[in-house]
Motif scaffolding. Structure first.
Motif, mmCIF file in Angstrom:
data_model
loop_
_atom_site.group_PDB
_atom_site.id
_atom_site.type_symbol
_atom_site.label_atom_id
_atom_site.label_comp_id
_atom_site.label_asym_id
_atom_site.label_seq_id
_atom_site.Cartn_x
_atom_site.Cartn_y
_atom_site.Cartn_z
ATOM 1 N N LEU A 81 1.227 -12.745 -0.886
ATOM 2 C CA LEU A 81 1.229 -11.706 -1.913
ATOM 3 C C LEU A 81 0.282 -10.572 -1.568
ATOM 4 O O LEU A 81 0.610 -9.403 -1.761
ATOM 5 C CB LEU A 81 0.859 -12.319 -3.268
ATOM 6 C CG LEU A 81 0.926 -11.382 -4.471
ATOM 7 C CD1 LEU A 81 2.321 -10.800 -4.625
ATOM 8 C CD2 LEU A 81 0.507 -12.111 -5.741
ATOM 9 N N SER A 82 -0.896 -10.899 -1.035
ATOM 10 C CA SER A 82 -1.842 -9.841 -0.676
ATOM 11 C C SER A 82 -1.277 -8.948 0.421
ATOM 12 O O SER A 82 -1.445 -7.717 0.396
ATOM 13 C CB SER A 82 -3.178 -10.452 -0.239
ATOM 14 O OG SER A 82 -2.990 -11.283 0.901
ATOM 15 N N ASN A 83 -0.572 -9.545 1.392
ATOM 16 C CA ASN A 83 0.054 -8.746 2.455
ATOM 17 C C ASN A 83 1.180 -7.883 1.901
ATOM 18 O O ASN A 83 1.342 -6.716 2.303
ATOM 19 C CB ASN A 83 0.601 -9.670 3.547
ATOM 20 C CG ASN A 83 -0.485 -10.399 4.306
ATOM 21 O OD1 ASN A 83 -1.621 -9.922 4.387
ATOM 22 N ND2 ASN A 83 -0.163 -11.554 4.852
ATOM 23 N N LEU A 84 1.952 -8.445 0.975
ATOM 24 C CA LEU A 84 3.049 -7.684 0.384
ATOM 25 C C LEU A 84 2.535 -6.531 -0.461
ATOM 26 O O LEU A 84 3.119 -5.442 -0.464
ATOM 27 C CB LEU A 84 3.931 -8.605 -0.472
ATOM 28 C CG LEU A 84 4.746 -9.647 0.289
ATOM 29 C CD1 LEU A 84 5.386 -10.630 -0.684
ATOM 30 C CD2 LEU A 84 5.821 -8.977 1.136
ATOM 31 N N GLU A 85 1.452 -6.744 -1.178
ATOM 32 C CA GLU A 85 0.859 -5.661 -1.965
ATOM 33 C C GLU A 85 0.388 -4.530 -1.063
ATOM 34 O O GLU A 85 0.521 -3.352 -1.406
ATOM 35 C CB GLU A 85 -0.290 -6.211 -2.808
ATOM 36 C CG GLU A 85 0.172 -7.082 -3.969
ATOM 37 C CD GLU A 85 -0.988 -7.713 -4.717
ATOM 38 O OE1 GLU A 85 -2.105 -7.788 -4.140
ATOM 39 O OE2 GLU A 85 -0.791 -8.141 -5.875
#
Length: 204
Positions: A81-85
């Motif tokens: 999720l952090s990478n996608l954000e």
């Protein structure tokens, strides 16, 4: 994604109850599902990565296997999720050659984020698109904002369709202008072609 695919397969085969109680209540299913347990275990192993299959090959219970996988990979969504954000934050419409390329990438990122438990709204996608328009297209951007404020465009998909229509019209206008210039180009006239070659002769 693997866990979601497995759950869909279990639903189709009426075997979801073999892991459902564990997921929602933390208890094992009824003991009379030994055959179902074997079927589910075989299905999960068949669709598992080869290295993981060797690692968990001694598990004889689908409950133990599912729990072991959740303990090992249950927090993978947080890191993804952090990478996608970060990818969504860096997404710029002006970085893409076509509208479809931008649309596909935006759907990929938001779909993965939804899988990780975070939903991106239509308003956020629209704002992301129009706020990253190239400078030379600001007039078109203002026109799209006008349609949005007037509620003629209410979804991201409607915005993309409107942008595609505008793109086709602009391409048609450019094509007509190119054809007009080509028709009036001096090389289409024999005398002009001859004078053109004389003018650019290296030894003239």
């Amino acid at each position: 994604m693997w866990a979601q695919d497995v759950e869909l397969h279990l639903i189709a085969r009426d075997l979801l109850h073999t892991i459902q109680e564990l997921c929602h209540k933390g208890t094992a299913p009824d003991p009379q599902t030994e055959i179902d347990n074997s079927r589910t275990l075989a299905l999960m192993m068949r669709h598992m990565d080869r290295d993981l299959r060797f690692e968990f090959m001694n598990e004889d219970s689908v409950i133990k296997l599912w729990q072991a996988l959740r303990e090992r990979y249950g927090n993978v969504r947080d890191s993804i999720l952090s990478n996608l954000e970060a990818e969504l934050n860096d997404l710029r419409f002006s970085d893409f050659d076509t509208i479809i390329q931008f649309y596909s990438e935006a759907l990929r990122i938001t779909g993965m984020m939804r899988l990780c438990g975070k939903t991106i709204t239509e308003e956020q996608l629209i704002e992301k698109t129009l706020n990253t328009f190239p400078v030379y297209a600001m007039r078109s951007c203002d026109l799209f904002w006008t349609h949005i404020n007037a509620r003629r465009i209410t979804s991201f998909q409607q915005l993309i369709k409107a942008m595609e229509i505008a793109e086709r019209k602009d391409n048609e206008l450019v094509r007509r202008e190119i054809d007009r210039l080509r028709d009036s180009y001096p090389e289409r006239r024999p005398m002009a072609r001859e004078s053109c070659h004389r003018r650019h002769d290296l030894y003239d």
